[in-house]
Scaffold this motif. Sequence first.
Motif, PDB file in Angstrom:
ATOM      1  N   LEU A 169      62.373 127.074  52.648  1.00 47.76           N
ATOM      2  CA  LEU A 169      62.675 128.569  52.997  1.00 47.76           C
ATOM      3  C   LEU A 169      62.491 128.692  54.322  1.00 47.76           C
ATOM      4  N   ALA A 189      66.121 120.011  40.675  1.00 50.15           N
ATOM      5  CA  ALA A 189      65.623 121.367  40.476  1.00 50.15           C
ATOM      6  C   ALA A 189      65.888 121.854  38.973  1.00 50.15           C
ATOM      7  N   LYS A 199      56.167 125.507  43.990  1.00 50.39           N
ATOM      8  CA  LYS A 199      56.156 126.567  44.858  1.00 50.39           C
ATOM      9  C   LYS A 199      56.071 126.207  46.362  1.00 50.39           C
ATOM     10  N   VAL A 258      61.332 123.310  41.028  1.00 48.98           N
ATOM     11  CA  VAL A 258      60.868 123.152  42.576  1.00 48.98           C
ATOM     12  C   VAL A 258      59.413 123.780  42.605  1.00 48.98           C
ATOM     13  N   ARG A 260      69.110 132.340  54.738  1.00 46.55           N
ATOM     14  CA  ARG A 260      67.972 132.879  53.608  1.00 46.55           C
ATOM     15  C   ARG A 260      68.724 133.905  53.035  1.00 46.55           C
ATOM     16  N   GLU A 294      59.221 125.143  47.794  1.00 45.28           N
ATOM     17  CA  GLU A 294      59.900 126.270  47.996  1.00 45.28           C
ATOM     18  C   GLU A 294      59.704 127.024  49.362  1.00 45.28           C
ATOM     19  N   ASP A 295      58.249 127.396  49.470  1.00 47.12           N
ATOM     20  CA  ASP A 295      57.874 128.117  50.552  1.00 47.12           C
ATOM     21  C   ASP A 295      58.421 127.243  51.728  1.00 47.12           C
ATOM     22  N   HIS A 346      71.208 132.620  50.538  1.00 42.52           N
ATOM     23  CA  HIS A 346      70.371 132.069  49.159  1.00 42.52           C
ATOM     24  C   HIS A 346      69.741 133.279  48.401  1.00 42.52           C
ATOM     25  N   MET A 404      66.879 125.879  40.450  1.00 38.76           N
ATOM     26  CA  MET A 404      66.965 126.604  41.587  1.00 38.76           C
ATOM     27  C   MET A 404      68.035 125.863  42.625  1.00 38.76           C
ATOM     28  N   LEU A 417      67.764 125.783  45.416  1.00 39.02           N
ATOM     29  CA  LEU A 417      66.897 125.709  46.620  1.00 39.02           C
ATOM     30  C   LEU A 417      66.714 124.066  46.550  1.00 39.02           C
ATOM     31  N   ALA A 443      66.179 121.948  49.785  1.00 36.93           N
ATOM     32  CA  ALA A 443      64.635 121.146  50.099  1.00 36.93           C
ATOM     33  C   ALA A 443      64.911 119.839  50.479  1.00 36.93           C
TER      34      ALA A 443
END
Length: 272
Positions: free
Chosen positions: A246, A232, A239, A237, A254, A242-243, A257, A1, A3, A7
């Motif tokens: 974000l 990643a 969860k 990643v 966002r 990730e949360d 993404h 990801m 992300l 992160a």
Amino acid sequence: MMLGALAGDIAGSVYEFHNIHTQDFPLFSKKCRPTDDSVMTLAIADALLKSAARGFADLKAQAVASMLSVGRRYPRCGYGGGFRVWMFKQGDRPEPYGSYGNGAPMRVSPVGYAARSEDEVIRFSHAVTEVSHNHPRALKAAECTAMGIFALRQGCGLKGLKDLVLSRYYADLPSFEELMEHYEGTQESEDTVKPALSCLFASDSFKSCLRRCIAIGGDSDTLAAIGCSLAAPCFGVPKEIEDQALAFLDPFLRQIHSDFMARFDKAPSVQA
């Protein structure tokens, strides 16, 4: 990801000027924020999304347009001096300025998701990098990072990635132990990518890579953005990370993404 890069940047943001040299620290706090690493990564994602409709033929021009349109919304996110001039002082057609800074590899991770072949990785990474960071060392660092993500998404694994890096990009890498003892950190592309890779190769999870990238000191947010952009596709990643990551992005970032990952977050369909 994609992300992973975000992160890493967000978690590392509080340690860039307050290095801690330990792997025992909270990953996120209220003081964390997305820096220029995240903003420019999402700007490149935006450029790839928009250029895809035209077969990426205008990717270089679109990279400039997206970097300016996205980046100028966040004037205090931490741009370096030379890039700040590029972003705000040269109008809508800024010129590359020979930089070999680590701004090149920190923003390139979306290329590893959009490219469908090694040739496209090279072409796309150069297109989105040379608009500002046109020094050969910057182009090499960006290509290495994007190629690593692409290769990992095809299943090369850590050993395969290390073989790729050593044979095609950097013939030697410091050990993680050496970095913990001696790394002072610079903002040069090679001096950031190589330590980030060493942290990745010493890791067995996304979290351990993130902690190692920050623990060695230096430009913590950029080290973690680069290292975690590779961690990643290698490890996934978690969860909760990730949360948490974000949650630090505003709705505009966002949405970029989300749109990018909806379009490109699948195994690459490699061209013959």
